[in-house]
Design a protein around this motif. Sequence first.
Motif, PDB file in Angstrom:
ATOM      1  N   ARG A   3       0.819  -1.213   0.000  1.00 13.77           N
ATOM      2  CA  ARG A   3       0.000   0.000   0.000  1.00 13.77           C
ATOM      3  C   ARG A   3       0.856   1.267   0.000  1.00 13.77           C
ATOM      4  N   VAL A   4       1.960   1.267   0.729  1.00 14.31           N
ATOM      5  CA  VAL A   4       2.810   2.459   0.780  1.00 14.31           C
ATOM      6  C   VAL A   4       3.334   2.798  -0.617  1.00 14.31           C
ATOM      7  N   ASP A   5       3.842   1.771  -1.319  1.00 15.27           N
ATOM      8  CA  ASP A   5       4.334   2.004  -2.681  1.00 15.27           C
ATOM      9  C   ASP A   5       3.204   2.482  -3.596  1.00 15.27           C
ATOM     10  N   ARG A   6       2.009   1.933  -3.378  1.00 14.91           N
ATOM     11  CA  ARG A   6       0.874   2.330  -4.206  1.00 14.91           C
ATOM     12  C   ARG A   6       0.502   3.791  -3.961  1.00 14.91           C
ATOM     13  N   LEU A   7       0.534   4.213  -2.697  1.00  9.74           N
ATOM     14  CA  LEU A   7       0.206   5.603  -2.390  1.00  9.74           C
ATOM     15  C   LEU A   7       1.215   6.553  -3.035  1.00  9.74           C
ATOM     16  N   PHE A   8       2.500   6.202  -2.969  1.00  7.48           N
ATOM     17  CA  PHE A   8       3.511   7.024  -3.633  1.00  7.48           C
ATOM     18  C   PHE A   8       3.272   7.033  -5.144  1.00  7.48           C
ATOM     19  N   GLY A   9       2.871   5.879  -5.676  1.00  7.20           N
ATOM     20  CA  GLY A   9       2.594   5.792  -7.106  1.00  7.20           C
ATOM     21  C   GLY A   9       1.431   6.671  -7.511  1.00  7.20           C
ATOM     22  N   ILE A  10       0.391   6.721  -6.692  1.00 10.87           N
ATOM     23  CA  ILE A  10      -0.770   7.558  -6.981  1.00 10.87           C
ATOM     24  C   ILE A  10      -0.383   9.031  -6.960  1.00 10.87           C
ATOM     25  N   VAL A  11       0.442   9.420  -5.971  1.00 12.66           N
ATOM     26  CA  VAL A  11       0.896  10.814  -5.895  1.00 12.66           C
ATOM     27  C   VAL A  11       1.698  11.177  -7.148  1.00 12.66           C
ATOM     28  N   THR A  12       2.579  10.280  -7.573  1.00 11.09           N
ATOM     29  CA  THR A  12       3.368  10.527  -8.787  1.00 11.09           C
ATOM     30  C   THR A  12       2.468  10.666 -10.003  1.00 11.09           C
ATOM     31  N   LEU A  13       1.447   9.805 -10.092  1.00  9.63           N
ATOM     32  CA  LEU A  13       0.501   9.885 -11.207  1.00  9.63           C
ATOM     33  C   LEU A  13      -0.253  11.209 -11.191  1.00  9.63           C
ATOM     34  N   LEU A  14      -0.672  11.651 -10.020  1.00 14.75           N
ATOM     35  CA  LEU A  14      -1.387  12.922  -9.900  1.00 14.75           C
ATOM     36  C   LEU A  14      -0.498  14.093 -10.310  1.00 14.75           C
ATOM     37  N   GLN A  15       0.792  13.999  -9.991  1.00 16.45           N
ATOM     38  CA  GLN A  15       1.717  15.078 -10.353  1.00 16.45           C
ATOM     39  C   GLN A  15       1.999  15.120 -11.846  1.00 16.45           C
ATOM     40  N   ALA A  22     -10.822   8.649 -10.926  1.00 13.43           N
ATOM     41  CA  ALA A  22     -10.737   7.484 -10.034  1.00 13.43           C
ATOM     42  C   ALA A  22     -10.637   6.209 -10.865  1.00 13.43           C
ATOM     43  N   GLU A  23     -11.328   6.176 -12.003  1.00 12.56           N
ATOM     44  CA  GLU A  23     -11.288   5.007 -12.873  1.00 12.56           C
ATOM     45  C   GLU A  23      -9.886   4.786 -13.439  1.00 12.56           C
ATOM     46  N   ARG A  24      -9.212   5.884 -13.793  1.00 13.28           N
ATOM     47  CA  ARG A  24      -7.838   5.774 -14.317  1.00 13.28           C
ATOM     48  C   ARG A  24      -6.901   5.232 -13.242  1.00 13.28           C
ATOM     49  N   ILE A  25      -7.044   5.707 -12.014  1.00 12.78           N
ATOM     50  CA  ILE A  25      -6.211   5.213 -10.909  1.00 12.78           C
ATOM     51  C   ILE A  25      -6.509   3.744 -10.653  1.00 12.78           C
ATOM     52  N   SER A  26      -7.796   3.401 -10.675  1.00 11.80           N
ATOM     53  CA  SER A  26      -8.207   2.022 -10.456  1.00 11.80           C
ATOM     54  C   SER A  26      -7.582   1.086 -11.485  1.00 11.80           C
ATOM     55  N   GLU A  27      -7.588   1.505 -12.751  1.00 11.67           N
ATOM     56  CA  GLU A  27      -7.030   0.686 -13.823  1.00 11.67           C
ATOM     57  C   GLU A  27      -5.514   0.585 -13.715  1.00 11.67           C
ATOM     58  N   LYS A  28      -4.867   1.715 -13.414  1.00 12.09           N
ATOM     59  CA  LYS A  28      -3.411   1.755 -13.340  1.00 12.09           C
ATOM     60  C   LYS A  28      -2.870   0.839 -12.249  1.00 12.09           C
ATOM     61  N   SER A  32      -9.909  -1.547  -6.770  1.00 10.98           N
ATOM     62  CA  SER A  32     -11.288  -1.110  -6.966  1.00 10.98           C
ATOM     63  C   SER A  32     -11.392   0.400  -6.799  1.00 10.98           C
ATOM     64  N   VAL A  33     -12.450   0.977  -7.348  1.00 12.66           N
ATOM     65  CA  VAL A  33     -12.680   2.415  -7.190  1.00 12.66           C
ATOM     66  C   VAL A  33     -12.866   2.758  -5.711  1.00 12.66           C
ATOM     67  N   ARG A  34     -13.493   1.864  -4.960  1.00 12.30           N
ATOM     68  CA  ARG A  34     -13.667   2.100  -3.522  1.00 12.30           C
ATOM     69  C   ARG A  34     -12.317   2.200  -2.826  1.00 12.30           C
ATOM     70  N   THR A  35     -11.373   1.362  -3.224  1.00 15.04           N
ATOM     71  CA  THR A  35     -10.025   1.436  -2.652  1.00 15.04           C
ATOM     72  C   THR A  35      -9.342   2.737  -3.044  1.00 15.04           C
ATOM     73  N   VAL A  36      -9.609   3.205  -4.246  1.00 11.97           N
ATOM     74  CA  VAL A  36      -9.061   4.497  -4.682  1.00 11.97           C
ATOM     75  C   VAL A  36      -9.525   5.597  -3.735  1.00 11.97           C
ATOM     76  N   TYR A  37     -10.803   5.600  -3.402  1.00 10.46           N
ATOM     77  CA  TYR A  37     -11.329   6.624  -2.505  1.00 10.46           C
ATOM     78  C   TYR A  37     -10.605   6.586  -1.155  1.00 10.46           C
ATOM     79  N   ARG A  38     -10.366   5.373  -0.649  1.00  9.86           N
ATOM     80  CA  ARG A  38      -9.672   5.241   0.639  1.00  9.86           C
ATOM     81  C   ARG A  38      -8.219   5.726   0.533  1.00  9.86           C
ATOM     82  N   ASP A  39      -7.572   5.397  -0.592  1.00 14.53           N
ATOM     83  CA  ASP A  39      -6.181   5.820  -0.773  1.00 14.53           C
ATOM     84  C   ASP A  39      -6.081   7.342  -0.900  1.00 14.53           C
ATOM     85  N   ILE A  40      -6.991   7.944  -1.637  1.00 16.47           N
ATOM     86  CA  ILE A  40      -6.979   9.404  -1.781  1.00 16.47           C
ATOM     87  C   ILE A  40      -7.179  10.065  -0.419  1.00 16.47           C
ATOM     88  N   LYS A  41      -8.058   9.499   0.394  1.00 16.77           N
ATOM     89  CA  LYS A  41      -8.274  10.031   1.735  1.00 16.77           C
ATOM     90  C   LYS A  41      -7.002   9.927   2.560  1.00 16.77           C
TER      91      LYS A  41
END
Length: 227
Positions: A3-15, A22-28, A32-41
């Motif tokens: 999860r830690v690596d995934r959170l860093f990956g999401i931040v890099t993708l956002l940058q 959320a769908e793009r993050i979910s696919e990448k 699940s989209v629900r997990t995306v919401y939790r990670d963004i939080k």
Amino acid sequence: MNRVDRLFGIVTLLQSRKYVSAERISEKFEISVRTVYRDIKAIGEAGIPVSFEPNKGYFIIPGYFTPPVSFTLEEANALLLSQTLIGGFGDRSVQSTFDSALTKIRAVLKQVDKEKVALLDQSIKLQLPERLTFEFEYLSKIQHAITEQTQIKISYLSLKDELLERIIEPIGLVFYAFSWHLIGYCHLRKDYRDFKVERIKDLRNSVTAFEITSHIPLGEYKLPVNY
């Protein structure tokens, strides 16, 4: 991926993009989209200012910077291979820009990885015919005009060896028939045209915005069937 690596990956993708759905993050990241919401939080709770705009997606509020991105050896090796390909298929402007970027990437590698990348650098060679040596320096200028949506003025040598002056609204670059081609709207012809970049003798960027607000997608331009 933990999860830690995934959170860093999401931040890099956002940058890397203006908006990310959320769908793009979910696919990448194959979650699940629900997990995306939790990670963004979780990212927000960590102090990174993530916001959301309806119908567009998530984004990091401008002005926020994270520490320099680190690269794995595999990522650095892939970029090194890309440098070799760009050296063969790019023009001098793109080669210079990519060399500068790769120098910055090398700077953040661990010392042991720097030595491995240096060894690999000596072990990759691209042998191309002379006709694929592009001596012009226009690709970066064309890319700039595409992203800024500004017109360019070109002096172009026609097939009849006539030097033509054209004002173009560029929509894309295509590599086919062993050459780079600029696809753009020609104001003189009032239509889209294909300009072989190596036939451009002079190219000048302007600050004049596109007159056409909605160009056709590059994929809709009909390239020659037999090339």
